[in-house]
Design a protein around this motif. Structure first.
Motif, PDB file in Angstrom:
ATOM      1  N   GLU A  91       0.963  -1.336  -0.084  1.00 33.48           N
ATOM      2  CA  GLU A  91       0.039  -0.170  -0.066  1.00 33.48           C
ATOM      3  C   GLU A  91       0.902   1.221  -0.046  1.00 33.48           C
ATOM      4  N   ARG A  92       2.097   1.452   0.639  1.00 34.97           N
ATOM      5  CA  ARG A  92       2.784   2.461   0.987  1.00 34.97           C
ATOM      6  C   ARG A  92       3.633   2.558  -0.605  1.00 34.97           C
ATOM      7  N   PHE A  93       3.827   1.322  -1.058  1.00 34.70           N
ATOM      8  CA  PHE A  93       4.616   1.517  -2.320  1.00 34.70           C
ATOM      9  C   PHE A  93       3.665   2.375  -3.271  1.00 34.70           C
ATOM     10  N   PHE A  98       1.171   4.271  -2.261  1.00 36.66           N
ATOM     11  CA  PHE A  98       1.040   5.909  -2.022  1.00 36.66           C
ATOM     12  C   PHE A  98       2.401   6.730  -2.279  1.00 36.66           C
ATOM     13  N   TYR A  99       3.482   6.241  -1.938  1.00 32.02           N
ATOM     14  CA  TYR A  99       4.878   7.060  -2.080  1.00 32.02           C
ATOM     15  C   TYR A  99       5.056   7.176  -3.540  1.00 32.02           C
ATOM     16  N   GLY A 100       4.791   5.916  -4.229  1.00 35.58           N
ATOM     17  CA  GLY A 100       5.274   5.856  -5.746  1.00 35.58           C
ATOM     18  C   GLY A 100       4.463   6.928  -6.516  1.00 35.58           C
ATOM     19  N   VAL A 119      -5.232  13.702   2.968  1.00 35.99           N
ATOM     20  CA  VAL A 119      -4.794  12.417   3.185  1.00 35.99           C
ATOM     21  C   VAL A 119      -4.811  11.788   4.617  1.00 35.99           C
ATOM     22  N   TYR A 120      -4.408  12.663   5.738  1.00 41.33           N
ATOM     23  CA  TYR A 120      -4.219  12.571   6.930  1.00 41.33           C
ATOM     24  C   TYR A 120      -5.520  12.780   7.681  1.00 41.33           C
ATOM     25  N   LEU A 121      -6.737  13.564   6.956  1.00 41.00           N
ATOM     26  CA  LEU A 121      -7.676  13.965   7.735  1.00 41.00           C
ATOM     27  C   LEU A 121      -8.681  12.944   7.648  1.00 41.00           C
ATOM     28  N   PHE A 146      -8.070   2.650   4.817  1.00 45.85           N
ATOM     29  CA  PHE A 146      -6.992   1.518   4.907  1.00 45.85           C
ATOM     30  C   PHE A 146      -6.059   2.153   6.052  1.00 45.85           C
ATOM     31  N   LYS A 147      -5.241   3.099   5.763  1.00 47.01           N
ATOM     32  CA  LYS A 147      -4.071   3.143   6.612  1.00 47.01           C
ATOM     33  C   LYS A 147      -4.136   3.344   8.065  1.00 47.01           C
ATOM     34  N   PRO A 148      -5.221   3.956   8.714  1.00 43.01           N
ATOM     35  CA  PRO A 148      -5.423   3.953  10.310  1.00 43.01           C
ATOM     36  C   PRO A 148      -5.471   2.503  10.712  1.00 43.01           C
ATOM     37  N   PHE A 164       6.573  -3.507  11.512  1.00 38.78           N
ATOM     38  CA  PHE A 164       5.581  -2.916  10.575  1.00 38.78           C
ATOM     39  C   PHE A 164       6.089  -1.614   9.960  1.00 38.78           C
ATOM     40  N   TYR A 165       6.551  -1.035  10.828  1.00 38.14           N
ATOM     41  CA  TYR A 165       7.018   0.385  10.256  1.00 38.14           C
ATOM     42  C   TYR A 165       8.317   0.060   9.059  1.00 38.14           C
ATOM     43  N   MET A 166       8.964  -0.913   9.248  1.00 40.87           N
ATOM     44  CA  MET A 166       9.960  -1.350   8.413  1.00 40.87           C
ATOM     45  C   MET A 166       9.324  -1.425   6.995  1.00 40.87           C
ATOM     46  N   GLY A 167       8.196  -2.247   7.166  1.00 39.70           N
ATOM     47  CA  GLY A 167       7.386  -2.553   5.906  1.00 39.70           C
ATOM     48  C   GLY A 167       6.892  -1.295   5.093  1.00 39.70           C
ATOM     49  N   VAL A 168       6.496  -0.236   6.001  1.00 41.74           N
ATOM     50  CA  VAL A 168       5.890   1.052   5.501  1.00 41.74           C
ATOM     51  C   VAL A 168       7.462   1.681   4.619  1.00 41.74           C
ATOM     52  N   ASN A 169       8.513   1.667   5.314  1.00 44.03           N
ATOM     53  CA  ASN A 169       9.428   2.246   4.587  1.00 44.03           C
ATOM     54  C   ASN A 169      10.148   1.336   3.473  1.00 44.03           C
ATOM     55  N   PHE A 188       7.200  17.057  16.151  1.00 42.82           N
ATOM     56  CA  PHE A 188       8.063  16.305  15.529  1.00 42.82           C
ATOM     57  C   PHE A 188       8.106  16.225  13.955  1.00 42.82           C
ATOM     58  N   TRP A 189       6.900  15.941  13.503  1.00 37.64           N
ATOM     59  CA  TRP A 189       6.649  15.805  11.824  1.00 37.64           C
ATOM     60  C   TRP A 189       6.778  17.178  11.129  1.00 37.64           C
ATOM     61  N   ALA A 190       6.504  18.166  11.897  1.00 34.70           N
ATOM     62  CA  ALA A 190       6.807  19.882  11.135  1.00 34.70           C
ATOM     63  C   ALA A 190       8.213  19.766  10.966  1.00 34.70           C
ATOM     64  N   LEU A 228      10.117   7.151  18.063  1.00 31.32           N
ATOM     65  CA  LEU A 228       8.786   7.786  18.241  1.00 31.32           C
ATOM     66  C   LEU A 228       7.621   7.351  17.260  1.00 31.32           C
ATOM     67  N   SER A 229       7.593   7.238  16.180  1.00 30.74           N
ATOM     68  CA  SER A 229       6.592   6.979  15.454  1.00 30.74           C
ATOM     69  C   SER A 229       5.982   5.558  15.413  1.00 30.74           C
ATOM     70  N   PRO A 230       6.691   4.508  15.258  1.00 25.32           N
ATOM     71  CA  PRO A 230       6.070   3.195  15.549  1.00 25.32           C
ATOM     72  C   PRO A 230       5.382   3.201  16.877  1.00 25.32           C
ATOM     73  N   TRP A 236      -5.135  10.533  15.860  1.00 22.61           N
ATOM     74  CA  TRP A 236      -3.835  10.560  16.020  1.00 22.61           C
ATOM     75  C   TRP A 236      -2.949  10.893  14.425  1.00 22.61           C
ATOM     76  N   PHE A 237      -3.609  10.470  13.401  1.00 26.39           N
ATOM     77  CA  PHE A 237      -3.202  10.793  11.949  1.00 26.39           C
ATOM     78  C   PHE A 237      -3.164  12.098  11.823  1.00 26.39           C
ATOM     79  N   LEU A 238      -4.252  12.586  12.507  1.00 30.80           N
ATOM     80  CA  LEU A 238      -4.893  14.171  12.280  1.00 30.80           C
ATOM     81  C   LEU A 238      -3.237  15.093  12.570  1.00 30.80           C
ATOM     82  N   SER A 239      -2.726  14.700  13.665  1.00 25.63           N
ATOM     83  CA  SER A 239      -1.704  15.301  14.254  1.00 25.63           C
ATOM     84  C   SER A 239      -0.440  15.486  12.956  1.00 25.63           C
ATOM     85  N   ILE A 240      -0.375  14.348  12.200  1.00 25.67           N
ATOM     86  CA  ILE A 240       0.488  14.208  11.074  1.00 25.67           C
ATOM     87  C   ILE A 240       0.108  15.228  10.063  1.00 25.67           C
ATOM     88  N   SER A 241      -1.084  14.987  10.039  1.00 28.07           N
ATOM     89  CA  SER A 241      -1.847  16.160   8.814  1.00 28.07           C
ATOM     90  C   SER A 241      -1.218  17.604   9.392  1.00 28.07           C
TER      91      SER A 241
HETATM   92  N1  PHE Z   1       6.057   7.359   6.683  1.00 29.93           N
HETATM   93  C1  PHE Z   1       5.168   7.277   7.469  1.00 29.93           C
HETATM   94  C2  PHE Z   1       4.072   6.499   6.967  1.00 29.93           C
HETATM   95  O1  PHE Z   1       3.993   6.580   5.727  1.00 29.93           O
HETATM   96  C3  PHE Z   1       4.619   8.352   8.190  1.00 29.93           C
HETATM   97  C4  PHE Z   1       3.414   8.354   8.971  1.00 29.93           C
HETATM   98  C5  PHE Z   1       3.591   7.989  10.359  1.00 29.93           C
HETATM   99  C6  PHE Z   1       2.009   8.056   8.444  1.00 29.93           C
HETATM  100  C7  PHE Z   1       2.820   7.605  11.147  1.00 29.93           C
HETATM  101  C8  PHE Z   1       0.842   7.912   9.624  1.00 29.93           C
HETATM  102  C9  PHE Z   1       1.309   7.886  10.875  1.00 29.93           C
HETATM  103  O2  PHE Z   1       3.510   5.704   7.587  1.00 29.93           O
END
Ligand code: PHE
Length: 553
Positions: free
Chosen positions: A44-46, A48-50, A85-87, A148-150, A174-179, A345-347, A459-461, A483-488
């Motif tokens: 999914e992240r492939f 999204f980021y692609g 996207v994060y709203l 999907f994502k949350p 799991f976060y490694m999968g994201v990256n 942090f994200w800012a 922090l993130s995972p 929580w995702f809203l804080s990323i937004s």
């Molecule tokens: N790079 C992270 C991701 O795509 C950014 C993020 C972190 C997004 C935490 C949402 C929640 O998953």
């Protein structure tokens, strides 16, 4: 062979070898479900980021090319897109809690996202340059991602006990999968889209999403996911809600109806900022209200001689106390406080894709073995470091836990902010002390990203994992969405901070020395002082937050 293609091939070979190693070494410690969710989220992240790798370039160079101010239009749409996207996860999480359950929400979101990527590919082939189709495709991805994502993150929490010691480690894997997904996507879709054809790049993103969806769908028909994430029983019993339609049918219809509205809003970026602020205030208000209500409930229980746990002094709970309404309310307050630190942090972290890349382009010495390394390549350092370090972090948390020395969640947030701040200390020192001809040696950028990445991993995972520990079970999905809203919010602030470094702030004849001074000043104030200051404030708050967590680590 050109540099990007070489990197691309090496990237895939590396991942193909690395993923089996990670699975093999963690198979015994974690349930199979982790690896299924890891794979689905990776694809999914492939996608999204692609898609994201191509989005602004495509808009400014192709779609809006004939229009006036193509670049600022492209950036405006991009900003609205990332904010929305994060709203939408707030809604997606709510629907999962109340109506769909996690599995159905993930499948529905995945289908919408996949369609969005494919219509984006079509927009250039069959329906050349159709603006409507373009915005509609983005809307499909926004709404789909909201489901999907949350929910895939919340769902992972279901496979562990609430305060399972393996949880932070699981989320780190799991976060490694994201990256891994984002690493491969940026290289591959970027290359295919820019060098061969934009729409093949978008199509490739769609194929990635299809892979993730297929993996999730097939595995959800086996025993791997057990009986978790199914439709809540109360929904099955409930009859039609309006016009003979049951709740799930209404969600499908509602999601489809939202698409044209979202598509329209993408074009008016001011509305999105307003929406973001209003939603944030609303959600934070609601969480605090909910927390206060839960505490009040506890007080009423005390007055009527209710459960003993409810009236124990703070932090001195028995096991029973950990489930009391007071504890649940206090934990929601912890989420609310950390919400703001997460946004800070994200800012600053998100300067990577914006001002830091421009800085690298203008003020970093990038000659390596006779060739110049493109500034954008530095962005693959973050996912690369995550791939390498995630297993290390996952292992460290478990080891420390065994020795009773694992930092608590708020403390990990302090560490995350501190490392982010140190990353900025490194780059500011490089700029102020080691630059020659206003060019900073490359090693400072590499080290900065290393520290930023370690901060992210602290922090993130851990934050995702925390939500599944601290939320009352019935509203996990919703709180994750919040929580995702804080990323937004963080992304939005990132844009504002980034603008402080824009070339427009300097006179026309400004030299590289002037730009370097502007960057180092901005990073000193925001990256070092604000971030380290925030870390310090949070450090002071840690004891209080730990009490409010009532026994959760
Ligand atoms: N790079 C992270 C991701 O795509 C950014 C993020 C972190 C997004 C935490 C949402 C929640 O998953």
């Amino acid at each position: 062979m050109d540099f990007t293609l070489t990197l691309l091939i090496f990237g895939w070979i590396f991942v193909a070898a690395w993923v089996p190693i990670v699975i093999a070494t963690n198979r015994k410690t974690h349930p199979m479900a982790l690896f299924v969710l890891f794979g689905a989220e990776m694809w999914e992240r492939f996608s999204f980021y692609g898609m994201r790798a191509l989005l602004t370039l495509y808009m400014s160079k192709v779609l809006f090319q004939a229009m006036e101010g193509a670049e600022s239009r492209a950036l405006g749409v991009y900003g609205s897109y990332t904010a929305m996207v994060y709203l939408f996860p707030v809604l997606g999480g709510l629907v999962a809690d109340r109506i769909f359950g996690f599995r159905k929400a993930i499948l529905w979101g995945g289908i919408l996202m996949m369609l969005g990527h494919f219509t984006l590919a079509l927009e250039g082939t069959l329906f050349e340059g159709s603006l409507f189709l373009f915005f509609f495709s983005l809307a499909l991805i926004i709404v789909g991602n909201g489901y999907f994502k949350p929910n895939i993150s919340s769902f992972l929490g279901d496979f562990y006990e609430k305060d399972d010691p393996r949880k932070d480690g699981a989320f780190t894997i799991f976060y490694m999968g994201v990256n891994i997904g984002s690493f491969l996507a940026t290289l591959t879709c970027g290359y295919v889209g820019e060098r061969i054809n934009w729409h093949y790049g978008f199509g490739l993103a769609g194929i990635g999403m299809a892979c993730g969806l297929l993996l999730f769908w097939i595995c959800s028909r086996t025993q791997v996911l057990g009986d978790k994430g199914l439709v809540p029983p109360s929904v099955k019993e409930r009859g039609p809600v309006v016009a003979g339609l049951r709740a799930p049918a209404l969600v499908y219809i509602g999601s489809l109806m939202a698409l044209p509205i979202v598509a329209l809003m993408l074009n008016i970026s001011n509305i999105v900022s307003g929406l973001l602020v209003v939603t944030t205030i609303g959600i934070i208000g609601y969480l605090v209200y909910e927390a206060v209500q839960l505490r009040r409930k506890a007080r009423v229980m005390i007055a009527s001689g209710g459960r003993p746990g409810a009236y124990l002094p703070e932090g001195e709970g028995t096991d029973e106390d950990t489930a009391s309404p007071k504890a649940e309310g206090d934990r929601l307050l912890v989420v609310t406080v950390l919400f703001f630190f997460h946004a800070i942090f994200w800012a600053l972290f998100e300067q990577a894709g914006g001002s830091l890349t421009l800085f690298t382009d203008k003020n970093v010495q990038r000659m390596l073995g006779g060739t110049e390394v493109p500034a954008s390549i530095f962005q693959s350092l973050n996912p690369l470091f995550i791939m390498l370090l995630a297993p290390v972090f996952s292992w460290i948390w478990l080891r420390l836990r065994k020795r009773n020395a694992e930092p608590s969640t708020p403390m990990k947030f302090v560490l995350g902010l501190a490392q982010l701040g140190l990353g900025f200390v490194i780059i500011v020192s490089g700029a102020k002390l080691f630059a020659t001809n206003a060019q900073v040696p490359m090693i400072f950028v590499v080290l900065m990203y290393l520290f930023h990445t370690m901060g992210e991993l602290s922090l993130s995972p851990v934050g995702l994992s925390m939500i599944t520990k601290l939320s009352p079970a019935k509203i996990v999905g919703f709180v994750m969405g919040a929580w995702f809203l804080s990323i937004s919010l963080g992304n939005k602030i990132a844009g504002v901070i980034g603008q402080l470094t824009a070339a427009e702030n300097l006179p026309d004849e400004a030299s590289a020395y002037d730009t370097l001074a502007l960057y180092s000043q901005t990073y000193l104030v925001w990256g070092v002082l604000v971030v380290l200051g925030a870390a310090l404030v949070l450090l002071v708050l840690v004891p209080r937050l730990r009490k409010w967590m009532h026994g959760i680590h």
